[in-house]
Design a protein around this motif. Structure first.
Motif: not given
Length: 549
Positions: A366-381
Motif C-alpha cells: 500500500r502506498i500512502e494516500a495523498d490528501p490533495e489527490e484524494l480531494a481532487a477526485l471527489e465528485g459524482v461520476y
C-alpha cells in the motif's frame, strides 16, 4: 449458515508451525516458524489485530498483534468474545450430561423443558446439536436486550419449522439457547454448571461469560463495528437468555486453544462422550460434516482431518476461530478485534500456502494516500447506462457509493460467490418481494404497514463479500425507498435494511492514479483508474467507464 471455508483455513494454520514457545511480534518467538511470524506481523501492519495460540504436540505458542483498545497492545492476557465458538462448549455440556444419564440425545426438548410447545418441543436433543431441527427464526429482541427465562421459552415455543426435522441443515442460534435451557433445567443452573464442569481444565477454571457472572477475568479487547470502537464491551446486566448457549463466552486466545485440545483429548468430558461428539453428525457429502458444536473435515479435503469452529462479528466486533488436528494432537485458536482483516479472513488467505509448503501470502503493498489527490477526485461520476458513483475522500483512500444496478455490478467481487450465485439471489429476492411465497407476503405486509402501499420493486444491484445483499428500490406513495435483503439457505429473510444507504466500496491507492478495492480474499479484485474526469472500473464483471458530472 455454514461458515466452513474460513474455519477450515484457520485450523490448518497450525500445520505450518514447528515447535514453538511463548512470544509475540515485539518479543522473541525463537522457535516459531519465522515465515509464519513474519507474515502475521505484516498482516498486523496491514490492519489485523488479535492473537494466535497453539497447544498440544509439544507446542505452546502465544503471539499477539496490534492494539487491544487503541492504547494498550493485545497480549496473551487479552480477553476476546468467542461468539458462536461458544456452541462447542454448550454441546460439551449436553454430551457430558448425556454420558451421565441425565438426558438422552433422543429425548425431545419438550420432554425435558416444561412449558415448551410448538415445533421446538418436538425437536430432539440430537437435532438441536446438529442444526437439523428446522427451527426458523430468532428469540428475544437482540443479543444485549434483557430476556427472562420464561420469556425465552415462550419465544422459542413460537418458532416455526422450515423443514421436516432431521432432513436438512439450517444454522440456528435459537436451537443452542434451547439446549442451554435444557442444561439449566437438568442441573439447576446453566451458568453454574458451565463454570464448574465445562469451563474447567485440570481443576482450574478458564474464561467465563462476556456479560454477567461468572465473568471472564482479564483486560478485554475493544472490537470494531462499522469503523468505530464497539460499544458492547461486557457491561450488559442481563438477564441473558437471548445469547446464553449460542454466543455468550469469552476468554484469552491461549485458553481457547488449551480448552479445544483438552476437549478432544477427553479432559473436559469423558472420552466416551468425546466419541459420541465425533460420531454424531450430519454429512454434507463434500468431505465435511456437522458435529455437535463443530464442523469435521475429512482428510480428503486438505490431506489431514481436522475439526473447526468459528464465531464473532456482531456488536462486539470480535472474531474467533478454534481448530483441532487429531493426527498431530494440536489445537489452534485465532482471534481478532478489527474489521478490515479478521481472524477467519486472514487464515483463509494464508492457509493454502502453508499447507502446500509455499511462502505465506503477504499483503499487497500500500502506498500512502495523498490528501490533495484524494480531494481532487471527489465528485459524482455517471455511467452511460445511468448508474452513478459518488466519490468521497477518506483518511487512507476513497469511499465510492454506487447507485444503480449497473454501478453496483461493476464494483462486485467476492471470494465466495460466483455470478450465478448473484443472479440466483437476485431472482429469489424479487420473487420474495413480489409476494410469490408466504414469507414474501408477510414481508410485504410488514413493509406496507411501515411505508404504505408498494407500487413496484426495481433491482438496484447486489453487493457483499461473505454475504450477498441484494439492493432494491421500492416505489411507495411517499417516494422511492432503498432497501437490501440477505436471504438464508431456505429463501427466508436472513437480514435486511429498509431506507438503507447505497453500498459503499473502499478504494486504496496503488500509484499513478490507480486504485483497488480494499477487498480480502480476491486475487484480482477490482481496479479503478482515474484520468482527467473519467473513472474506469475493471473487475470480474468486466470494464465500465463513468464520466464526472
Amino acid at each position: 449458515m455454514r461458515r466452513v471455508s474460513a474455519m477450515i483455513a484457520a485450523a490448518l494454520l497450525a500445520a505450518g508451525c514447528t515447535s514453538v514457545e511463548e512470544g509475540g511480534p515485539s518479543g522473541s518467538p525463537a522457535d516459531c516458524d519465522p515465515d509464519l511470524v513474519s507474515a502475521l506481523g505484516q498482516w498486523a501492519e496491514a490492519g489485523w489485530a488479535g492473537a494466535v495460540a497453539i497447544s498440544g504436540g509439544g507446542q505452546e505458542c502465544r503471539a499477539a498483534f496490534g492494539s487491544a483498545d487503541g492504547t494498550a497492545p493485545n497480549t496473551d492476557e487479552t480477553v476476546f468474545a468467542i461468539g458462536s465458538v461458544s456452541k462447542g462448549f454448550t454441546a460439551a455440556a449436553v454430551l457430558g450430561l448425556a454420558h451421565e444419564g441425565a438426558l438422552s440425545l433422543d429425548d425431545t426438548a419438550g420432554a425435558l423443558l416444561p412449558g415448551l410447545s410448538g415445533p421446538a418441543a418436538d425437536a430432539t436433543v440430537e437435532q438441536l446439536l446438529l442444526h437439523t431441527s428446522g427451527l426458523a427464526g430468532d428469540h428475544g429482541d437482540g443479543d444485549h436486550r434483557p430476556l427472562e427465562r420464561d420469556a425465552a421459552i415462550a419465544d422459542l415455543s413460537e418458532l416455526e419449522s422450515a423443514f421436516e426435522p432431521g432432513s436438512d441443515f439450517m444454522y440456528s442460534n435459537a436451537g443452542y439457547t434451547l439446549l442451554a435451557l435444557i442444561v439449566d433445567e437438568v442441573t439447576g443452573s446453566y451458568r453454574d454448571h458451565m463454570a464448574a464442569e465445562v469451563l474447567t481444565i485440570g481443576g482450574e477454571r478458564i474464561g467465563g461469560f462476556w456479560d454477567g457472572e461468572p465473568a471472564a477475568p482479564g483486560p478485554r479487547a475493544v472490537g470494531e463495528v462499522d469503523g468505530a470502537p464497539a460499544t458492547e464491551n461486557g457491561g450488559f446486566a442481563g438477564p441473558h437468555w437471548a445469547l446464553d448457549g449460542n454466543g455468550d463466552l469469552a476468554m484469552t486466545t491461549g485458553e481457547l486453544a488449551e480448552w479445544t485440545r483438552a476437549l478432544f483429548e477427553g479432559e473436559v468430558i469423558d472420552p466416551a462422550a468425546v466419541e459420541v461428539l465425533e460420531s454424531t453428525r450430519f454429512d454434507y457429502g463434500d468431505g465435511t460434516a456437522e458435529i455437535p458444536g463443530w464442523v469435521a473435515v475429512g482428510a480428503e479435503v486438505f490431506g489431514t482431518p481436522l475439526v473447526t469452529a468459528s464465531g464473532g462479528g456482531g456488536d462486539t466486533g470480535h472474531n474467533a476461530v478454534a481448530a483441532w488436528l487429531p493426527e498431530q494432537g494440536v489445537s489452534i485458536a485465532v482471534t481478532s478485534n478489527t474489521e478490515r482483516i479478521n481472524a477467519g479472513q486472514l487464515a483463509e488467505l494464508i492457509v493454502p500456502a502453508v499447507a502446500a509448503g509455499e511462502p505465506v501470502p503477504l499483503p499487497e503493498p500500500r502506498i500512502e494516500a495523498d490528501p490533495e489527490e484524494l480531494a481532487a477526485l471527489e465528485g459524482v461520476y455517471t455511467l452511460d447506462t445511468g448508474g452513478t458513483y459518488t466519490v468521497t475522500a477518506a483518511e487512507d483512500g476513497l469511499d465510492v457509493a454506487a447507485a444503480g444496478a449497473d454501478a453496483v455490478a461493476a464494483m462486485f467481487a467476492s471470494p465466495d460467490f460466483a455470478p450465478e450465485d448473484v443472479a440466483a439471489h437476485e431472482e429469489a429476492v424479487l420473487a420474495l418481494l413480489n409476494g410469490e411465497t408466504a414469507i414474501g407476503r408477510e414481508e410485504l405486509e410488514a413493509i406496507e404497514a411501515e411505508l404504505g402501499a408498494v407500487e413496484g420493486v426495481e433491482l438496484a444491484g447486489t453487493a457483499g463479500e461473505d454475504e450477498l445483499r441484494t439492493y432494491v428500490e421500492l416505489a411507495t406513495a411517499s417516494g422511492p425507498v432503498l432497501a437490501w435483503y440477505a436471504l438464508d439457505e431456505h429463501g427466508g429473510v436472513g437480514a435486511l435494511a429498509i431506507d438503507a444507504d447505497p453500498p459503499t466500496f473502499r478504494l486504496v491507492p496503488t500509484g499513478a492514479g490507480e486504485y483497488r478495492r480494499d477487498l480480502f480474499g480476491v486475487e484480482e479484485g477490482v481496479r479503478v483508474v482515474f484520468e482527467a474526469d473519467l473513472m474506469t472500473v475493471a473487475g470480474p464483471a468486466g470494464e465500465a467507464a463513468a464520466a464526472r458530472d
